[in-house]
Enzyme design. Structure first.
Site, mmCIF file in Angstrom:
data_model
loop_
_atom_site.group_PDB
_atom_site.id
_atom_site.type_symbol
_atom_site.label_atom_id
_atom_site.label_comp_id
_atom_site.label_asym_id
_atom_site.label_seq_id
_atom_site.Cartn_x
_atom_site.Cartn_y
_atom_site.Cartn_z
ATOM 1 N N ASN A 1 0.736 -1.158 0.091
ATOM 2 C CA ASN A 1 0.065 -0.032 -0.009
ATOM 3 C C ASN A 1 0.815 1.343 -0.046
ATOM 4 O OD1 ASN A 1 -2.124 1.975 0.498
ATOM 5 N ND2 ASN A 1 -2.907 1.250 2.224
ATOM 6 N N ARG B 1 -2.198 -2.111 -3.535
ATOM 7 C CA ARG B 1 -3.347 -1.282 -3.387
ATOM 8 C C ARG B 1 -3.398 -0.196 -4.517
ATOM 9 N NH1 ARG B 1 -5.717 2.171 1.351
ATOM 10 N NH2 ARG B 1 -7.861 2.065 0.883
ATOM 11 N N GLU C 1 -8.384 -4.700 5.100
ATOM 12 C CA GLU C 1 -8.103 -4.477 3.737
ATOM 13 C C GLU C 1 -6.849 -5.419 3.142
ATOM 14 O OE1 GLU C 1 -8.278 -0.255 5.035
ATOM 15 O OE2 GLU C 1 -9.048 0.175 2.915
ATOM 16 N N ARG D 1 -10.263 16.080 5.849
ATOM 17 C CA ARG D 1 -11.165 16.199 4.783
ATOM 18 C C ARG D 1 -12.348 16.782 5.193
ATOM 19 N NH1 ARG D 1 -10.166 10.733 2.139
ATOM 20 N NH2 ARG D 1 -7.853 10.483 2.444
#
Ligand code: ADP
Length: 394
Positions: free
Chosen positions: A8, A88, A380, A238
């Site tokens: 990742n 990923r 994940e 965010r």
């Protein structure tokens, strides 16, 4: 031993895990940081833990540091039994609707999609180039965060703007966190002992990044992130949803594109309200009566509930609501706030079940709750390993 190396990568970091292909058991994990800077760092957890400062001018050097760490921790590269590498990739757009074997063309297309994901795809591409150079004989697979959401209907993924402009610029909703929404919804179905095909689920992935997903029969039919991972829920740094008119207003007031990008991606959400993007700290400040932290959590909870209601309508009711990721798995208080006063919808938590800490999948709703509410840990990396292995052995 047959292991999948899961990578990742960002532009300045590589997170990795070595996962046994058939069992999904984690053999080792690590993080290389500050790639491209004068001084970098690696933490490697194998049989032993090894941590040191390094200099990694590029992603190839970062992988070399990883291999050194494996060797120092007792297993040279040859002994690792790496049979495949799974990368990923955040943005696969409409081009990649499933895990894809990497070759030169696929790598170049991932790089070309950097236009849509400037914060993510360039780092993925650099890691893919480096890993293919260092492991030329190992099959490598790209697993996309967007792929799971390619099943969304046009009504959910289309922005109501001039279609020609949208088509020219690839502007539509892609959705992200797909690997997590996919593994969590599958595990929720397994845990409930109900076929995935017959379940309507709302998955709330609440970590540093956060998104909700409406899933019907194992397929994503709506999600809160859009063209980029900026849309939707309030996140660590965010903003989530904001009237695009506010952005026009700021641009007209003289803010540069770069400053606006940094404002929305790095200095908004929890960190914008409180100076910290870490939910635990925000919660502690709110509990101590800090009004900015209280407002941050109130806005965050309001937004989650807003989409929970939306997805109950989109799905025509739900069988399960599933909390996952750092905040969703660990904050009983937030789960209680999100699910409060939803009895009319058939949603009722059991306070004691909700408060019980565990790292296992569990039901936290009351026995008379029509909708099952669950906590299901996401993984994940294990899902990337699984999809990678499935593809290379297909
Ligand atoms: P990501 O993978 O997106 O970086 P995570 O899923 O690890 O993020 O989630 C990180 C968030 O989870 C942080 O805001 C952190 O404060 C929060 N978190 C972790 N542990 C707890 C906890 N015990 N209680 C509340 N929040 C927690």
């Amino acid at each position: 031993m047959r292991n999948v190396l899961v990578v990742n990568a960002g532009s300045s970091s590589i997170k990795y895990q070595l996962i046994e292909a058939e069992t999904g058991i984690r053999q080792a994990s690590g993080l290389v940081e500050r790639i491209g800077e004068a001084s970098g760092h690696i933490v490697h957890r194998g049989v032993e833990t090894e941590e040191r400062d390094i200099v990694a001018p590029d992603h190839t050097a970062a992988f070399t540091a990883m291999l050194d760490a494996f060797a120092n921790a007792g297993a040279a590269i040859e002994a690792l039994g790496i049979v495949a590498i799974g990368h990923r990739v955040v943005q696969g757009a409409g081009e990649f609707i499933a895990p894809t074997l990497l070759d030169d063309r696929v790598a170049e297309r991932i790089n070309a999609l950097s236009e849509l994901a400037p914060l993510h795809n360039p780092g993925h591409y650099q890691a893919i180039v480096a890993a293919r150079h260092l492991f030329p004989d190992v099959p490598q697979v790209a697993v996309f965060d967007t792929a799971f959401h390619q099943s969304m209907p046009a009504s959910a993924y289309t922005y109501a703007i001039d279609p020609a402009v949208a088509a020219d610029h690839g502007i539509r909703r892609y959705g992200f966190h797909g690997i997590s929404h996919q593994v969590v919804s599958r595990r929720a179905a397994e845990f409930l002992g109900t076929p995935l095909e017959s379940l309507k689920q709302i998955v709330l992935h609440l970590g540093n990044g956060a998104s909700a997903c409406a899933i019907e029969g194992g397929r994503s039919i709506d999600t809160t992130m859009g063209l980029t991972p900026l849309e939707g829920l309030v996140m660590g740094t965010r903003s989530g949803d904001i009237d695009p008119g506010a952005l026009l207003h700021l641009l007209r007031a003289g803010m540069s594109t770069e400053a606006l990008d940094a404002l929305l991606n790095k200095r908004s959400g929890l960190i914008g309200f409180t100076g910290t993007g870490d939910f635990r700290d925000v919660r502690a400040a709110a509990d101590a009566g800090d009004p900015a932290a209280e407002l941050a959590i109130a806005v965050m909870v309001h937004r989650i509930r807003h989409y929970l209601g939306a997805y109950l309508a989109v799905l025509g009711g739900a069988d399960a609501i599933v909390f996952t990721a750092g905040v969703g798995e660990n904050s009983a208080a937030l789960r209680a706030e999100v699910c409060s006063e939803l009895e009319w919808f058939g949603i009722r938590l059991d306070a004691e079940r909700n408060a019980t800490r565990s790292s296992e999948a569990r039901v936290i709703s009351a026995d008379d709750s029509r909708v099952a509410v669950l906590v299901v840990p996401t993984d994940e990396e294990a899902e990337i390993a699984r999809q990678t292995w499935d593809l290379v052995t297909a």
